[in-house]
Enzyme design. Structure first.
Site, mmCIF file in Angstrom:
data_model
loop_
_atom_site.group_PDB
_atom_site.id
_atom_site.type_symbol
_atom_site.label_atom_id
_atom_site.label_comp_id
_atom_site.label_asym_id
_atom_site.label_seq_id
_atom_site.Cartn_x
_atom_site.Cartn_y
_atom_site.Cartn_z
ATOM 1 N N ASP A 107 0.858 -1.186 0.000
ATOM 2 C CA ASP A 107 0.000 0.000 0.000
ATOM 3 C C ASP A 107 0.900 1.244 0.000
ATOM 4 O O ASP A 107 1.894 1.294 0.735
ATOM 5 C CB ASP A 107 -0.884 -0.012 1.250
ATOM 6 N N ILE A 108 0.579 2.221 -0.834
ATOM 7 C CA ILE A 108 1.448 3.411 -0.910
ATOM 8 C C ILE A 108 1.247 4.331 0.302
ATOM 9 O O ILE A 108 2.032 5.253 0.504
ATOM 10 C CB ILE A 108 1.241 4.231 -2.214
ATOM 11 N N HIS B 190 -10.538 -5.895 -2.977
ATOM 12 C CA HIS B 190 -9.164 -5.995 -2.481
ATOM 13 C C HIS B 190 -9.173 -6.212 -0.981
ATOM 14 O O HIS B 190 -10.103 -5.797 -0.292
ATOM 15 C CB HIS B 190 -8.342 -4.753 -2.849
#
Lengths: 114, 114
Positions: free
Chosen positions: B29-30, B99
């Protein structure tokens, strides 16, 4: 086996039931963290710490079909819901029988609590 | 289809990849919410708001096998991890492609954030 969820599934311990099918039983959490807080539990005693077999993969997949039905039944399918499963000490997992929390009925905030 | 996860899967947008198999791709995850924060995304564009088909049930089940491998790879299988999926407005879901968040590496606190 001294597992509280197995006892609930065998009706040896009472539960406020929401849904049941061949794979899972679902009932209200006794200590709800949101207006809707349902526990979805496979009927088979699966300990996530031991890794999953292919049979268990099928059960988990079907659990997600059940989760959508439960979200509809509880009126949160449109408004939104979160599904959570915990595994191991850092997660706060308390019972060694795979289970999913279905939460909804209010904005659920961030992914990680305090 | 203008879906950011589909673009990541097709390598049109870069990602820091963690794992890939026939069913899923996983990447960091950014905007991580814990020391380990991996997104696990089915390669098929599944919109949870539309309900799941039987094919998708198989994909989701297999996603959990992948999640365990990823937890091992990231060193959180023993220490503990949380898997979360969001659906709809109250959940904070931002991308309409199914997701799962895999979180770990510290005590994860309560089920619902602020």
């Amino acid at each position: 086996m001294d597992c509280i969820f197995c006892k609930i599934i065998k009706r040896e311990i009472p539960s406020k039931d929401v849904y049941e099918d061949d794979f899972v039983k679902a009932f209200y959490d006794i200590n709800p963290k949101a207006p809707v807080h349902v526990l979805i539990v496979p009927k088979k005693h699966i300990n996530p710490a031991q890794g999953f077999t292919q049979d268990e993969v099928e059960i988990i997949g079907n659990l997600f079909l059940a989760a959508q039905k439960i979200a509809e039944k509880e009126g949160v399918f449109q408004s939104g819901f979160r599904l959570i499963t915990n595994s191991g000490p850092d997660s706060g997992q308390e019972i060694e029988h795979l289970h999913f929390h279905l939460l909804g009925g209010k904005p659920l905030g961030g992914l990680v609590g305090n």
